[in-house]
Scaffold this active site. Sequence first.
Site, PDB file in Angstrom:
ATOM      1  N   LYS A   1      -4.607  10.026   3.283  1.00 23.41           N
ATOM      2  CA  LYS A   1      -5.208   9.156   4.291  1.00 23.41           C
ATOM      3  C   LYS A   1      -6.208   9.901   5.161  1.00 23.41           C
ATOM      4  CE  LYS A   1      -4.794   5.671   4.619  1.00 23.41           C
ATOM      5  NZ  LYS A   1      -5.796   4.789   3.959  1.00 23.41           N
TER       6      LYS A   1
ATOM      7  N   ARG B   1       0.861  -1.184   0.000  1.00 25.90           N
ATOM      8  CA  ARG B   1       0.000   0.000   0.000  1.00 25.90           C
ATOM      9  C   ARG B   1       0.898   1.235   0.000  1.00 25.90           C
ATOM     10  NH1 ARG B   1       2.468   1.911   3.571  1.00 25.90           N
ATOM     11  NH2 ARG B   1       0.953   3.569   3.585  1.00 25.90           N
ATOM     12  N   GLY B   2       0.264   2.414  -0.126  1.00 25.82           N
ATOM     13  CA  GLY B   2       1.032   3.647  -0.286  1.00 25.82           C
ATOM     14  C   GLY B   2       1.104   3.933  -1.779  1.00 25.82           C
TER      15      GLY B   2
ATOM     16  N   ASP C   1      -2.213  10.796  -2.072  1.00 25.22           N
ATOM     17  CA  ASP C   1      -2.644   9.731  -2.990  1.00 25.22           C
ATOM     18  C   ASP C   1      -3.060  10.292  -4.327  1.00 25.22           C
ATOM     19  OD1 ASP C   1      -3.041   8.662  -0.115  1.00 25.22           O
ATOM     20  OD2 ASP C   1      -2.872   6.921  -1.432  1.00 25.22           O
TER      21      ASP C   1
HETATM   22  O1  MRU Z   1      -4.416   3.193   2.270  1.00 22.93           O
HETATM   23  P1  MRU Z   1      -2.936   3.396   2.094  1.00 22.93           P
HETATM   24  O2  MRU Z   1      -2.117   2.849   3.215  1.00 22.93           O
HETATM   25  O3  MRU Z   1      -2.464   2.948   0.731  1.00 22.93           O
HETATM   26  O4  MRU Z   1      -2.792   4.976   2.126  1.00 22.93           O
HETATM   27  C1  MRU Z   1      -1.526   5.552   2.022  1.00 22.93           C
HETATM   28  C2  MRU Z   1      -1.524   7.008   2.266  1.00 22.93           C
HETATM   29  O5  MRU Z   1      -2.531   7.656   2.374  1.00 22.93           O
HETATM   30  C3  MRU Z   1      -0.203   7.646   2.250  1.00 22.93           C
HETATM   31  O6  MRU Z   1      -0.119   8.660   3.172  1.00 22.93           O
HETATM   32  C4  MRU Z   1       0.002   8.174   0.822  1.00 22.93           C
HETATM   33  O7  MRU Z   1      -0.225   7.134  -0.113  1.00 22.93           O
HETATM   34  C5  MRU Z   1       1.325   8.645   0.595  1.00 22.93           C
HETATM   35  S1  MRU Z   1       2.418   7.285   0.413  1.00 22.93           S
HETATM   36  C6  MRU Z   1       3.975   7.913   0.162  1.00 22.93           C
END
Ligand code: MRU
Length: 358
Positions: free
Chosen positions: A252, A50-51, A241
């Site tokens: 997030k 994820r990320g 994102d």
């Molecule tokens: O649901 P996730 O864990 O994929 O969400 C990730 C986030 O919101 C991060 O803060 C964002 O992707 C930046 S990752 C460098």
Amino acid sequence: MVKKEEVRSIVWIDNKVKMIDQRKLPLKEEYIICDDYKCVAKAIKSMVIRGAPAIGVAAAYGFALAGLSSKAKTSRAFLDDLKVAHSHLSKARPTAVNLFWALSRMMNIAISNMDIDINKLKDRLIKEATIIEREDIAINEKIGQYGSSLFNKKVSVLTHCNTGALATGGYGTALGIVRSLNKQGKIKRVWVDETRPFLQGARLTAYELKKEGIEHILITDNMAGYFINKGDVDTVLVGADRIVANGDTANKIGTYSLAVLAKENKVPFYVVAPTSTIDMNINSGGDIPIEERDRREVLFVGESQIAPSTTKVKNPAFDITPARYITAIVTELGVINPPYDINLKKNYYKIKETKHKF
Ligand code: MRU
């Protein structure tokens, strides 16, 4: 260069994709190995990986795997197989635009090399996915340089979710700036929001900072305002994102509340992301698709249920921070200041437009 001890979210090894299972961290370091694109799509959907940038890298490798396993004998049939994989992978998660960006980039490589031998094209796709991964690490190091130059004294940083090596090809975005600041002796401490409901802050950011030996304190999300108001936070650094043309940013869930708290308390609030997270096809944040995840993530903490089974639950994974709360956006091209509708456009020729053609 990624340091030896730095954790890697994803690697390509022996024509397979190896990912650390982020659902098991920090208690267990287990890996999942995929040799087909459906396995990669499932890994993205179920948060093994994820990320936003890491999701992009995974999608690119998934696409390369689809090429590798294709039995097509003609370029046309090969492209048809890739289109099926593209469509499947693009449904894995809706918000992080890096997924669609990476798939478009891979598809463009396939289309522009249709005339070469299919086996050579398979190798070319693997190469492109590897380039996307390596580029992401270099981009994050650049972001770290630009971001750390914003501060000329030791700072206390508050961060949300996980934006480190695990969320990217390596090094990290917002956490990459923390790494760079730390190398320069400019980190007092990092306040780590636990980031309910999936706990990326507690499980992943604290894990990464501990590995790096960077001073940090874990707090529950509802404590952030208390510490910001007390003067214990010099700056807030978050990832993204999807950043759209007017600067509105999806990140997030909980990011918007932090941005409002930061503005109320005159604390600078920086969004940190590679340009692959910028989506110039959308004008304002209201049009960003927000993922709604499983109710169990809210109803449970780990294996423990914390509310009656029949309780109604909402679980949006992201929120939108309006551009007016964002002090600046830090990218590999440099620090982009407001007004974003003008300044993002100025960099437009450098920001590869994401075309969702397939
Ligand atoms: O649901 P996730 O864990 O994929 O969400 C990730 C986030 O919101 C991060 O803060 C964002 O992707 C930046 S990752 C460098």
